[in-house]
Design a protein around this motif. Structure first.
Motif, mmCIF file in Angstrom:
data_model
loop_
_atom_site.group_PDB
_atom_site.id
_atom_site.type_symbol
_atom_site.label_atom_id
_atom_site.label_comp_id
_atom_site.label_asym_id
_atom_site.label_seq_id
_atom_site.Cartn_x
_atom_site.Cartn_y
_atom_site.Cartn_z
ATOM 1 N N ALA A 16 0.861 -1.188 0.000
ATOM 2 C CA ALA A 16 0.000 0.000 0.000
ATOM 3 C C ALA A 16 0.886 1.224 0.000
ATOM 4 N N GLU A 17 0.432 2.281 -0.659
ATOM 5 C CA GLU A 17 1.161 3.538 -0.613
ATOM 6 C C GLU A 17 0.200 4.718 -0.655
ATOM 7 N N LEU A 18 0.578 5.741 0.068
ATOM 8 C CA LEU A 18 -0.119 7.019 0.069
ATOM 9 C C LEU A 18 0.918 8.071 -0.298
ATOM 10 N N HIS A 19 0.567 8.997 -1.147
ATOM 11 C CA HIS A 19 1.486 10.110 -1.336
ATOM 12 C C HIS A 19 0.743 11.375 -1.713
ATOM 13 N N TYR A 20 1.320 12.468 -1.258
ATOM 14 C CA TYR A 20 0.749 13.801 -1.424
ATOM 15 C C TYR A 20 1.877 14.755 -1.813
ATOM 16 N N ARG A 21 1.501 15.888 -2.336
ATOM 17 C CA ARG A 21 2.510 16.895 -2.600
ATOM 18 C C ARG A 21 3.167 17.322 -1.287
ATOM 19 N N LEU A 30 2.855 9.162 11.851
ATOM 20 C CA LEU A 30 2.335 8.007 12.574
ATOM 21 C C LEU A 30 1.009 7.539 11.985
ATOM 22 N N ARG A 31 0.082 8.477 11.814
ATOM 23 C CA ARG A 31 -1.225 8.071 11.276
ATOM 24 C C ARG A 31 -1.091 7.541 9.847
ATOM 25 N N MET A 32 -0.265 8.182 9.016
ATOM 26 C CA MET A 32 -0.096 7.675 7.649
ATOM 27 C C MET A 32 0.552 6.295 7.642
ATOM 28 N N THR A 33 1.501 6.071 8.545
ATOM 29 C CA THR A 33 2.105 4.738 8.654
ATOM 30 C C THR A 33 1.044 3.694 8.971
ATOM 31 N N LEU A 34 0.199 3.997 9.944
ATOM 32 C CA LEU A 34 -0.850 3.050 10.323
ATOM 33 C C LEU A 34 -1.832 2.826 9.181
ATOM 34 N N GLN A 35 -2.199 3.885 8.477
ATOM 35 C CA GLN A 35 -3.117 3.739 7.349
ATOM 36 C C GLN A 35 -2.512 2.845 6.269
ATOM 37 N N ALA A 36 -1.236 3.066 5.967
ATOM 38 C CA ALA A 36 -0.588 2.265 4.933
ATOM 39 C C ALA A 36 -0.485 0.802 5.354
ATOM 40 N N ILE A 37 -0.154 0.554 6.614
ATOM 41 C CA ILE A 37 -0.046 -0.828 7.085
ATOM 42 C C ILE A 37 -1.401 -1.518 7.047
ATOM 43 N N LEU A 38 -2.445 -0.839 7.499
ATOM 44 C CA LEU A 38 -3.781 -1.434 7.452
ATOM 45 C C LEU A 38 -4.185 -1.756 6.019
ATOM 46 N N ALA A 39 -3.871 -0.848 5.098
ATOM 47 C CA ALA A 39 -4.223 -1.083 3.699
ATOM 48 C C ALA A 39 -3.415 -2.233 3.109
ATOM 49 N N ALA A 40 -2.137 -2.350 3.481
ATOM 50 C CA ALA A 40 -1.316 -3.454 2.985
ATOM 51 C C ALA A 40 -1.802 -4.789 3.528
ATOM 52 N N CYS A 41 -2.230 -4.804 4.790
ATOM 53 C CA CYS A 41 -2.795 -6.033 5.367
ATOM 54 C C CYS A 41 -4.081 -6.417 4.638
ATOM 55 N N ALA A 42 -4.924 -5.434 4.354
ATOM 56 C CA ALA A 42 -6.161 -5.719 3.627
ATOM 57 C C ALA A 42 -5.856 -6.231 2.227
ATOM 58 N N ASP A 43 -4.826 -5.673 1.593
ATOM 59 C CA ASP A 43 -4.415 -6.120 0.262
ATOM 60 C C ASP A 43 -4.022 -7.596 0.293
ATOM 61 N N ALA A 44 -3.330 -7.978 1.349
ATOM 62 C CA ALA A 44 -2.893 -9.373 1.470
ATOM 63 C C ALA A 44 -3.990 -10.303 1.960
ATOM 64 N N ASP A 213 5.001 14.062 0.689
ATOM 65 C CA ASP A 213 4.531 13.481 1.938
ATOM 66 C C ASP A 213 3.895 12.140 1.595
ATOM 67 N N GLY A 214 3.925 11.218 2.530
ATOM 68 C CA GLY A 214 3.260 9.950 2.256
ATOM 69 C C GLY A 214 3.769 8.824 3.118
ATOM 70 N N ALA A 215 3.274 7.635 2.830
ATOM 71 C CA ALA A 215 3.675 6.425 3.548
ATOM 72 C C ALA A 215 3.530 5.227 2.624
ATOM 73 N N VAL A 216 4.407 4.253 2.817
ATOM 74 C CA VAL A 216 4.392 3.010 2.040
ATOM 75 C C VAL A 216 4.592 1.853 3.006
ATOM 76 N N ALA A 217 3.897 0.761 2.759
ATOM 77 C CA ALA A 217 4.064 -0.440 3.582
ATOM 78 C C ALA A 217 4.058 -1.677 2.695
ATOM 79 N N LEU A 218 4.935 -2.616 3.004
ATOM 80 C CA LEU A 218 4.979 -3.916 2.339
ATOM 81 C C LEU A 218 4.911 -4.988 3.417
ATOM 82 N N VAL A 219 3.945 -5.885 3.326
ATOM 83 C CA VAL A 219 3.778 -6.969 4.284
ATOM 84 C C VAL A 219 4.388 -8.239 3.705
ATOM 85 N N LEU A 220 5.302 -8.838 4.471
ATOM 86 C CA LEU A 220 5.968 -10.074 4.046
ATOM 87 C C LEU A 220 5.584 -11.224 4.956
#
Length: 394
Positions: A16-21, A30-44, A213-220
């Motif tokens: 999952a990734e979020l990015h903004y200008r 912190l909140r963007m990290t959590l959002q990205a992790i939750l989205a990556a978990c949902a993706d998996a 600005d943004g956050a990226v997460a990869l779940v392994l």
């Protein structure tokens, strides 16, 4: 455990990734990290509580204990952060996550990075690793340090400047097919590139990465489990990192001055050599590459270091716009638009695109891609690379 045991032991199951200008993110890191992790978990298709390992590239304030507590995980078994600036060890964060799984230290590990200008500012003058030998001569930014090394590559090694331009134009070409890219709808041609202002010789404006600005997460997870989840696994085939002797933050006229730091010296294998040895493949076997472009020159040097392009004047025959374009060339590079045309979340967004190429879900897919290389920040004191593979490549 031998390096052979690492091959394909872990796989990326969710991204999952979020990015903004720059400066426009609605939330902090912190909140963007959590959002990205939750989205990556949902993706998996994984419950966030199952996460038991956390690896970040930089961003030390949001470590495993902080993220794990916020997610309500059952057990934090593994937590690590990769050092080094300039994106050099961003790939090493993924390698560490894979190693934790392969060695039984954790079962479900997330590698992540978040950046928000409101939280941590930007990499301004003299806020990095610059010693007095830099600062005394007015060198206090990543662009200036990389510009000196790039100028040596152009003048001493004979790599044509057009290779840098080709890398930039290919990134912008890819961005036109990626609706979330910051350069989407803003095509770039040779004239506009050449006429853009000089930032620090030889870098023009478009040679320099964006700041986002943004956050990226990869779940392994383990390879066995990855096969049961939502997405086609992107297996970690090999990874390497290092700081070659004579190439470091505090040396500014070393033996490898015009390289990106991945090459060997004096007969010793470098980071790229170790990557290919562990993977058991040749550079020509790679189908697609995502290379961290803090600036275009270091990215060109990284491709040369990995044996994907020759050094010297011959680099210009390989590093052309068409040859770097997905669906046209033999060496498609930065297919989301990269740090130049898409977004810059310290390069972790490039890792997500490397996984999308294995899945076949990139906006610029490379047909039947089986091996997807992610190269971390070049010309940094520490550097790293990760090779992802399709199941057919195991």
């Amino acid at each position: 455990m031998s390096t052979i045991d690492m091959r394909g032991a872990a796989a990326v199951a969710g991204i999952a990734e979020l990015h903004y200008r720059r400066g426009e993110s609605p939330h902090g890191e912190l909140r963007m990290t959590l959002q990205a992790i939750l989205a990556a978990c949902a993706d998996a298709g994984i419950a966030p509580r199952e996460l038991d390992g956390f690896v970040s590239y930089a961003g030390g304030g949001n470590d495993g204990s902080v993220i794990g507590a916020a997610l309500g995980v059952d057990d934090v078994r593994y937590s690590a952060m990769m050092w080094g600036g300039g994106g050099g060890t961003v790939a090493a964060a993924i390698n560490a996550a894979a190693a934790a799984i392969a060695t039984g230290q954790a079962d479900c590990v997330v590698a992540y990075r978040a950046m928000a200008q409101a939280d941590t500012g930007r990499l301004g003058y003299a806020k990095y690793y610059y010693g007095p030998h830099y600062l005394a001569h007015g060198i206090g930014s990543p662009a200036q340090v990389c510009a000196m090394r790039t100028q040596r590559m152009l003048e001493h090694d004979g790599v044509p400047r057009e290779a840098m331009r080709a890398l930039v134009l290919a990134a912008y070409r890819h961005a036109q097919n990626n609706p979330t890219a910051q350069a989407y709808g803003k095509p770039l041609d040779e004239d506009a590139y050449e006429q853009s202002r000089l930032v620090t010789e030889p870098f023009h404006l478009f040679d320099c990465s964006r700041e986002s600005d943004g956050a990226v997460a990869l779940v392994l997870v383990s390879a066995q489990r990855a096969r049961t989840l939502n997405q086609p696994p992107a297996y970690v085939i090999a990874g390497a990192q290092g700081a070659p002797g004579g190439y470091s933050a505090r040396i500014d006229n070393d033996d490898q001055y015009s390289t990106a730091g991945f090459a060997g010296v004096n007969g010793r294998p470098g980071v790229a050599d170790r990557l290919w040895a562990v993977a058991g493949i040749k550079p020509s076997d790679v189908d697609v590459v995502q290379v961290y472009e803090n600036f275009s020159g270091p990215a060109v040097a990284a491709l040369i270091d990995h044996g994907l392009a020759p050094s010297g004047p011959a680099a210009g025959s390989v590093l052309t716009v068409d040859n770097l374009t997905a669906g046209i060339g033999t060496l498609p590079v930065n297919t989301s638009g990269g740090n130049l045309g898409d977004a810059f979340v310290n390069g972790m967004n490039l890792a997500a695109e490397a996984v999308r190429q294995i899945r076949g879900t990139s906006t610029n897919p490379v047909p039947d891609a089986k091996l997807s290389l992610f190269i971390g920040g070049p010309m940094a004191p520490l550097v790293s690379s990760t090779l992802f593979g399709h199941e057919d490549a195991l």
